[in-house]
Design a protein around this motif. Structure first.
Motif, PDB file in Angstrom:
ATOM      1  N   LEU A 101       0.819  -1.206   0.000  1.00  0.00           N
ATOM      2  CA  LEU A 101       0.000   0.000   0.000  1.00  0.00           C
ATOM      3  C   LEU A 101       0.850   1.252   0.000  1.00  0.00           C
ATOM      4  O   LEU A 101       1.857   1.325   0.720  1.00  0.00           O
ATOM      5  CB  LEU A 101      -0.919   0.035   1.235  1.00  0.00           C
ATOM      6  CG  LEU A 101      -2.011  -1.020   1.367  1.00  0.00           C
ATOM      7  CD1 LEU A 101      -2.718  -0.863   2.716  1.00  0.00           C
ATOM      8  CD2 LEU A 101      -3.017  -0.890   0.227  1.00  0.00           C
TER       9      LEU A 101
ATOM     10  N   LYS B 200       0.372   4.939   1.309  1.00  0.00           N
ATOM     11  CA  LYS B 200      -0.502   5.630   2.254  1.00  0.00           C
ATOM     12  C   LYS B 200      -0.245   7.134   2.193  1.00  0.00           C
ATOM     13  O   LYS B 200       0.913   7.569   2.175  1.00  0.00           O
ATOM     14  CB  LYS B 200      -0.269   5.113   3.677  1.00  0.00           C
ATOM     15  CG  LYS B 200      -0.644   3.655   3.877  1.00  0.00           C
ATOM     16  CD  LYS B 200      -0.405   3.220   5.313  1.00  0.00           C
ATOM     17  CE  LYS B 200      -1.299   3.973   6.284  1.00  0.00           C
ATOM     18  NZ  LYS B 200      -1.107   3.496   7.686  1.00  0.00           N
TER      19      LYS B 200
ATOM     20  N   THR C 199      -7.200  10.715   4.930  1.00  0.00           N
ATOM     21  CA  THR C 199      -6.198   9.739   4.540  1.00  0.00           C
ATOM     22  C   THR C 199      -6.668   9.017   3.284  1.00  0.00           C
ATOM     23  O   THR C 199      -7.863   8.953   3.003  1.00  0.00           O
ATOM     24  CB  THR C 199      -5.945   8.704   5.658  1.00  0.00           C
ATOM     25  OG1 THR C 199      -7.164   7.999   5.920  1.00  0.00           O
ATOM     26  CG2 THR C 199      -5.461   9.382   6.939  1.00  0.00           C
TER      27      THR C 199
ATOM     28  N   THR D 168      -5.398   5.548   0.571  1.00  0.00           N
ATOM     29  CA  THR D 168      -4.465   4.462   0.283  1.00  0.00           C
ATOM     30  C   THR D 168      -4.618   4.032  -1.169  1.00  0.00           C
ATOM     31  O   THR D 168      -5.663   4.262  -1.791  1.00  0.00           O
ATOM     32  CB  THR D 168      -4.711   3.254   1.198  1.00  0.00           C
ATOM     33  OG1 THR D 168      -6.053   2.771   0.993  1.00  0.00           O
ATOM     34  CG2 THR D 168      -4.508   3.619   2.657  1.00  0.00           C
ATOM     35  N   TYR D 169      -3.571   3.406  -1.683  1.00  0.00           N
ATOM     36  CA  TYR D 169      -3.610   2.892  -3.052  1.00  0.00           C
ATOM     37  C   TYR D 169      -2.914   1.538  -3.082  1.00  0.00           C
ATOM     38  O   TYR D 169      -1.757   1.412  -2.635  1.00  0.00           O
ATOM     39  CB  TYR D 169      -2.918   3.862  -4.008  1.00  0.00           C
ATOM     40  CG  TYR D 169      -3.153   3.522  -5.461  1.00  0.00           C
ATOM     41  CD1 TYR D 169      -4.205   4.101  -6.165  1.00  0.00           C
ATOM     42  CD2 TYR D 169      -2.325   2.604  -6.125  1.00  0.00           C
ATOM     43  CE1 TYR D 169      -4.438   3.784  -7.493  1.00  0.00           C
ATOM     44  CE2 TYR D 169      -2.552   2.285  -7.458  1.00  0.00           C
ATOM     45  CZ  TYR D 169      -3.611   2.875  -8.136  1.00  0.00           C
ATOM     46  OH  TYR D 169      -3.832   2.558  -9.438  1.00  0.00           O
ATOM     47  N   ASP D 170      -3.621   0.542  -3.589  1.00  0.00           N
ATOM     48  CA  ASP D 170      -3.052  -0.799  -3.724  1.00  0.00           C
ATOM     49  C   ASP D 170      -2.093  -0.826  -4.903  1.00  0.00           C
ATOM     50  O   ASP D 170      -2.472  -0.481  -6.032  1.00  0.00           O
ATOM     51  CB  ASP D 170      -4.151  -1.844  -3.946  1.00  0.00           C
ATOM     52  CG  ASP D 170      -5.032  -2.000  -2.713  1.00  0.00           C
ATOM     53  OD1 ASP D 170      -4.488  -1.946  -1.603  1.00  0.00           O
ATOM     54  OD2 ASP D 170      -6.252  -2.181  -2.878  1.00  0.00           O
TER      55      ASP D 170
ATOM     56  N   GLU E 239      -1.324  10.564   4.275  1.00  0.00           N
ATOM     57  CA  GLU E 239      -1.948  11.082   5.497  1.00  0.00           C
ATOM     58  C   GLU E 239      -1.809  12.605   5.521  1.00  0.00           C
ATOM     59  O   GLU E 239      -0.716  13.135   5.304  1.00  0.00           O
ATOM     60  CB  GLU E 239      -1.293  10.481   6.732  1.00  0.00           C
ATOM     61  CG  GLU E 239      -1.365   8.962   6.804  1.00  0.00           C
ATOM     62  CD  GLU E 239      -0.552   8.417   7.966  1.00  0.00           C
ATOM     63  OE1 GLU E 239      -1.150   8.120   9.009  1.00  0.00           O
ATOM     64  OE2 GLU E 239       0.677   8.298   7.799  1.00  0.00           O
TER      65      GLU E 239
END
Length: 508
Positions: free
Chosen positions: A478, A480, A494, A496-498, A482
């Motif tokens: 991931l 992340k 926040t 996230t990106y796979d 923030e």
């Protein structure tokens, strides 16, 4: 066919208009030139409603681009703006980005379903009161009437040989039409650029060729459609008259001639009654035909050409007042009510006719789409992240045996204020990052500032020497993001990106 303009006086000072419904189906031919329709000025409730709609709609169209809305940074201070260059749509406090185009799709769905709902309730009310073709044609006819006179005067002018009087009246009419058409095209382009700036550029010759071309096209179409084609646009070019049949049902309100009350129609009703003949309320004065902008006779029944503008209702009500008969010989009615009155039940419309399964379904869908859009709009994130992995090469083997992958991380700040974010990776053992252009060589996270209403792209290299990770050709992890130091009471966001980490096949 030549329109006859003389009138025959009937009882109660009601003039019979000798006018033919030149646009009804049996009077049309593809091999004959269009016969100009000169509608007589109508007065009454529906005419006032049409004037109100015209003023409101044209007011919105011409004034909306000039509404200001202060935005920070270099964003344009225009309340309603389709900014094609920067791929944004501004509507007061709402800003739509390209990836949020589903909001535009939702608005189009609402417009379509809303049109179905209005049609099922009130017939072609859109066509009669709000369609741009109707609005601008009404405005052009008003200009024509003010310069050339009412219906009879315009017909006489048409038939008269060319003279100075005819030349200046026609010339003045077309000059004003052209100014309106230019304003129509000119104000349209103001929705796509900052209006004051574009206005200055247009007059100084500095505007883009696209702006001038767009104005020219809209000027030509407005001038032609509203000035010369008018009812032909509705009859031949618009698909909606053909579609509306599927939207109507027995309880849809449409402009209706109540033949059960008006027939048999007769001009000399007093003389006919004296001879014991049965007569209806219609005195065959043709007032309804004379005011019709579509050139039809509503007494022929429901027709594709009728736009439900209801001007024939105003004309007929005025005649009924003069002959001492109740209003409503022509009225908004439904097929069901018409059949009931033919059967002698003397029923009247009430608001309960609006509530039926079809309209309930349309309204539910319309409200549902609107609420879904409103909910997502109010709860949408003001932060988005997208990651694009390098494809060539997928990975690089470093001198110490570690494997490095390259990524472009794009951080989108949708707020109208600068924000700072911390970028890190998770679920990738032993991972370190290197940001191209950053003074720090390597780290486990980086702080990135993003300007208001901007997208920032950074180049990131992720490396790891973890043996377990390198045993797999692909490993998921991931990125992340923030938010740091959010302002006020706004909670930190926040995202996230796979992503995938590529390594040599451990089995090789």
């Amino acid at each position: 066919m030549v329109q006859i303009i003389n009138t025959v006086e009937t009882s109660a000072d009601v003039a019979t208009e000798n006018v033919a419904a030149v646009n009804k189906a049996e009077n049309r031919t593809l091999y004959a030139s269009r016969e100009a329709i000169h509608p007589k000025a109508a007065h009454g409730t529906f005419r006032r409603l049409k004037w109100t709609m015209l003023i409101v709609l044209l007011g919105i169209y011409y004034l909306a681009p000039w509404l200001r809305w202060t935005r920070p940074g270099d964003a344009p201070d225009q309340a309603i703006l389709i900014d094609m260059a920067n791929r944004r749509f501004y509507f007061f406090f709402i800003e739509i980005w390209p990836q949020e185009f589903y909001y535009v799709a939702g608005l189009l769905i609402m417009a379509g379903v809303g049109l179905f709902l209005v049609t099922s309730l009130f017939g072609r009310a859109w066509c009669g009161y709000a369609c741009p073709q109707t609005v601008w044609t009404d405005l052009f006819i008003w200009v024509e009437t003010k310069i050339q006179g009412d219906r009879n005067a315009r017909i006489k002018l048409d038939a008269a040989p060319w003279s100075f009087n005819k030349l200046w009246k026609r010339g003045a009419t077309m000059a004003i039409w052209l100014l309106i058409a230019i304003a129509t095209g000119g104000f349209w382009v103001f929705y796509f650029a900052d209006a004051p700036t574009l206005l200055r550029e247009l007059f100084t010759g500095q505007a883009s060729s696209v702006a001038y071309f767009t104005i020219a096209i809209l000027t030509a179409t407005t001038f032609t459609f509203a000035g010369f084609m008018r009812e032909q646009v509705c009859t031949y070019m618009c698909p909606w008259p053909r579609i509306q049949g599927a939207m109507l049902d027995e309880e849809s309100l449409i402009v209706t001639y109540n033949a059960w009350r008006g027939e048999p129609r007769m001009a000399g009703r007093k003389r006919a009654e004296a001879h014991g003949l049965k007569v209806g309320d219609c005195i065959d004065c043709n007032a309804c035909v004379a005011v019709c902008p579509m050139g039809i006779d509503i007494r022929d029944g429901n027709q594709l050409e009728c736009i439900n503008c209801a001007l024939c209702i105003d004309a007929c009500d005025a005649v009924m007042d003069k002959v001492g008969k109740p209003r409503g010989l022509i009225s908004y009615s439904t097929s069901e009510l018409y059949a009931a009155n033919v059967a002698g039940k003397n029923e009247h419309w009430n608001w309960r006719h609006l509530l039926r399964p079809r309209t309930a379904i349309y309204f539910t869908v319309w409200v549902g789409v609107g609420l879904a859009m409103l909910f997502t709009l109010l709860h949408r994130s003001q932060l988005e992240v997208n990651v694009v992995a390098d494809r060539n090469p997928l990975y690089v083997t470093l001198s110490d045996g570690a494997i490095r992958n390259g990524y472009t991380v794009k951080i989108l700040n949708k707020r109208q204020e600068p924000r700072s974010f911390r970028l890190s990776v998770a679920d990738l053992p032993g991972a370190t990052m290197e940001m191209v252009g950053d003074s720090a060589a390597k780290g486990t996270s980086f702080d990135i500032g993003v300007e208001p209403d901007k997208l920032k792209a950074v180049k990131i290299y992720v490396s790891t020497a973890d043996h377990e990770t390198l045993e797999h050709e692909r490993s998921s992890f991931l990125f992340k993001i923030e938010e740091l130091n959010p302002k006020g009471d706004i909670p930190a966001e926040t995202a996230t990106y796979d992503a995938l980490f590529h390594a040599p096949d451990g089995k090789e």
